[in-house]
Design a protein around this motif. Structure first.
Motif, mmCIF file in Angstrom:
data_model
loop_
_atom_site.group_PDB
_atom_site.id
_atom_site.type_symbol
_atom_site.label_atom_id
_atom_site.label_comp_id
_atom_site.label_asym_id
_atom_site.label_seq_id
_atom_site.Cartn_x
_atom_site.Cartn_y
_atom_site.Cartn_z
ATOM 1 N N VAL A 231 0.838 -1.204 0.000
ATOM 2 C CA VAL A 231 0.000 0.000 0.000
ATOM 3 C C VAL A 231 0.874 1.255 0.000
ATOM 4 O O VAL A 231 0.618 2.221 -0.736
ATOM 5 N N ASP A 232 1.921 1.240 0.802
ATOM 6 C CA ASP A 232 2.804 2.403 0.878
ATOM 7 C C ASP A 232 3.553 2.604 -0.435
ATOM 8 O O ASP A 232 3.789 3.739 -0.860
ATOM 9 N N LEU A 233 3.934 1.507 -1.073
ATOM 10 C CA LEU A 233 4.602 1.589 -2.374
ATOM 11 C C LEU A 233 3.714 2.307 -3.386
ATOM 12 O O LEU A 233 4.149 3.227 -4.089
ATOM 13 N N ALA A 234 2.449 1.909 -3.455
ATOM 14 C CA ALA A 234 1.533 2.525 -4.419
ATOM 15 C C ALA A 234 1.277 3.993 -4.083
ATOM 16 O O ALA A 234 1.301 4.864 -4.965
ATOM 17 N N ALA A 235 1.044 4.285 -2.804
ATOM 18 C CA ALA A 235 0.747 5.664 -2.407
ATOM 19 C C ALA A 235 1.935 6.583 -2.664
ATOM 20 O O ALA A 235 1.772 7.720 -3.126
ATOM 21 N N LEU A 296 -7.822 7.677 1.591
ATOM 22 C CA LEU A 296 -9.002 8.213 0.907
ATOM 23 C C LEU A 296 -8.965 9.739 0.857
ATOM 24 O O LEU A 296 -9.313 10.351 -0.170
ATOM 25 N N THR A 297 -8.539 10.367 1.944
ATOM 26 C CA THR A 297 -8.462 11.828 1.969
ATOM 27 C C THR A 297 -7.406 12.332 1.002
ATOM 28 O O THR A 297 -7.608 13.356 0.320
ATOM 29 N N LEU A 298 -6.276 11.640 0.929
ATOM 30 C CA LEU A 298 -5.223 12.039 0.006
ATOM 31 C C LEU A 298 -5.727 11.999 -1.435
ATOM 32 O O LEU A 298 -5.489 12.919 -2.227
ATOM 33 N N GLY A 299 -6.452 10.943 -1.796
ATOM 34 C CA GLY A 299 -6.996 10.852 -3.140
ATOM 35 C C GLY A 299 -7.980 11.968 -3.439
ATOM 36 O O GLY A 299 -7.944 12.580 -4.517
ATOM 37 N N GLY A 300 -8.861 12.267 -2.492
ATOM 38 C CA GLY A 300 -9.819 13.341 -2.698
ATOM 39 C C GLY A 300 -9.158 14.697 -2.810
ATOM 40 O O GLY A 300 -9.517 15.518 -3.680
ATOM 41 N N ALA A 301 -8.177 14.965 -1.949
ATOM 42 C CA ALA A 301 -7.490 16.252 -1.982
ATOM 43 C C ALA A 301 -6.712 16.431 -3.275
ATOM 44 O O ALA A 301 -6.720 17.518 -3.875
ATOM 45 N N MET A 302 -6.025 15.376 -3.742
ATOM 46 C CA MET A 302 -5.286 15.465 -4.996
ATOM 47 C C MET A 302 -6.224 15.729 -6.179
ATOM 48 O O MET A 302 -5.865 16.433 -7.124
ATOM 49 N N LEU A 389 -8.778 5.132 -5.999
ATOM 50 C CA LEU A 389 -9.007 3.692 -6.162
ATOM 51 C C LEU A 389 -8.238 2.890 -5.121
ATOM 52 O O LEU A 389 -8.750 1.918 -4.559
ATOM 53 N N LEU A 390 -6.995 3.306 -4.827
ATOM 54 C CA LEU A 390 -6.196 2.618 -3.811
ATOM 55 C C LEU A 390 -6.897 2.657 -2.452
ATOM 56 O O LEU A 390 -6.910 1.659 -1.719
#
Length: 409
Positions: A231-235, A296-302, A389-390
């Motif tokens: 998960v950390d690799l993808a993020a 989830l918050t990181l994806g929304g903010a980006m 998605l992640l």
């Protein structure tokens, strides 16, 4: 007596602050020097990638170096070499002229700095459990403060870096970077702590490569560590281009170096508050819920940032991202420190760190050309939507439920 007990922990925290500040300044200075020359996001990506590509191998080696050579020694050597790699920028400019500091030179120096940094970070992190016991703190509290200090470093580093670039220029800013690493060396030089010296070799494989494989096997066989690493690799791969290329490109095009520093400071201020607040929030939120909220918050903010809103909104979103992501590193540290045996601690930290960086160069390779050809808006979206998605996929990962299971020391 209290100060004496806390002394080793305070020295480790101060060293982390200084080394982190040096890296924070470099985060702004290296891409800025490139963009100042030709404004090319591709060239900025090359330098940023050079600063991340060595991390995969370097962090693996760093973990083994810590276990085989000793934590205190590796921390000092790493910071000394990092200081030399950044001091080389102004030295070359003074000796051969500013034109000598071209993209190729900056890429090589960024790669050298990236190769040396993980050893110091790994060494300091693996000294935390013993320093925590000496200070009489809980491990959650120590990890929370340690990561808060790390985020504070990235407030001090990029913020001061942006201001120094505006007043001194990018090349002279590197003198400050080298000085920060020097202060980190001085702090560890006076550190006296059990387990920080040369380790006993009877618990280690004779060959270093066999030791690295042992660390890899331990992480892979431990389900929760393996899942966290993926998960950390993808993020990391999706987020790193935004901080290393897209934001510098956006503000370089607008000739606003100080504003770039403010955005990176907002990320770190949020991270500082989030990391410090973890000791309290952990009493109310599970580790799994905390991690899912962060992704989830990181994806929304980006996704919102992809539309390049006004600076105040970018700053607010950056602060929120830092806030929700602040507790993640303490959670990772806790899992590694409680799951890994003492003689494997450096290599487990090294393996987890190297996997986190593995996708970074791929993201940078895609982000630079895409930003030049399709624009920043499209590039931001290309990174933001997979991050969303992640977060959704992570909800259904059963291994993350083990984050809240009691761990045996």
């Amino acid at each position: 007596m209290t100060n004496s007990r806390r002394g080793p922990l305070l020295l480790i925290l101060f060293a982390a602050l200084m080394a982190g500040a040096g890296n924070g300044i470099s985060l702004v200075a290296f891409p800025w020097l490139v963009l100042q020359r030709n404004g090319s996001a591709v060239d900025a990506s090359i330098v940023a990638m050079a600063g991340t590509l060595p991390l995969l191998a370097a962090t693996l080696i760093a973990g083994a170096a810590v276990d085989y050579l000793g934590r205190r020694r590796v921390s000092m050597i790493s910071d000394a070499l990092s200081a030399l790699s950044v001091a080389a920028v102004p030295v070359l400019a003074l000796t051969f002229g500013a034109e000598a500091v071209n993209v190729a030179v900056l890429a090589v120096l960024a790669a050298l700095g990236a190769f040396f940094d993980p050893a110091g970070m790994t060494a300091r992190e693996t000294m935390l459990p013993e320093a925590t016991v000496r200070a009489g703190w809980t491990l959650d509290r120590a990890n929370s403060v340690y990561e808060a200090v790390f985020n504070l470093a990235y407030i001090v580093g990029p913020g001061i870096g942006g201001l120094l670039i505006a007043t001194m220029g990018g090349i002279n800013t590197m003198w400050v970077t080298a000085s920060a690493f020097g202060l980190s060396i001085a702090a560890i030089a006076v550190l006296q702590l059990e387990g920080a010296g040369v380790p006993a070799r009877d618990a280690l494989p004779e060959r270093v490569w066999a030791g690295i494989v042992e660390g890899l096997r331990f992480v892979w066989d431990t389900k929760v560590l393996r899942t966290l690493a993926i998960v950390d690799l993808a993020a990391t791969g999706l987020y790193m281009p935004m901080e290393s290329v897209l934001f510098p490109k956006y503000f370089a095009d607008r000739d606003e170096p100080a504003q770039l520093g403010w955005v990176l400071m907002a990320l770190s201020v949020g991270g500082l508050v989030g990391a410090l607040g973890y000791a309290v929030s952990s009493n109310y939120l599970s580790r799994r819920a905390t991690m899912l909220a962060a992704v989830l918050t990181l994806g929304g903010a980006m996704t919102v940032i992809a539309f390049l809103p006004p600076l105040p909104l970018i700053l607010a979103l950056s602060a929120v991202v830092g806030l929700v992501y602040g507790p993640i590193a303490p959670i990772y540290n806790y899992v590694m420190q409680t799951r890994a045996p003492q003689h494997l601690r450096g290599r487990v930290v090294g393996v987890m760190g190297s996997l986190a960086y593995a996708a970074g160069p791929l993201g940078l390779v895609v982000a630079g050309p895409l930003a030049d050809s399709a624009g920043l808006h499209v590039t931001f979206l290309a990174l933001a939507l997979p991050m969303v998605l992640l977060g959704v996929v992570s909800i259904f990962l059963p291994a993350l439920r083990e984050l809240d299971h009691p761990f045996a020391p």
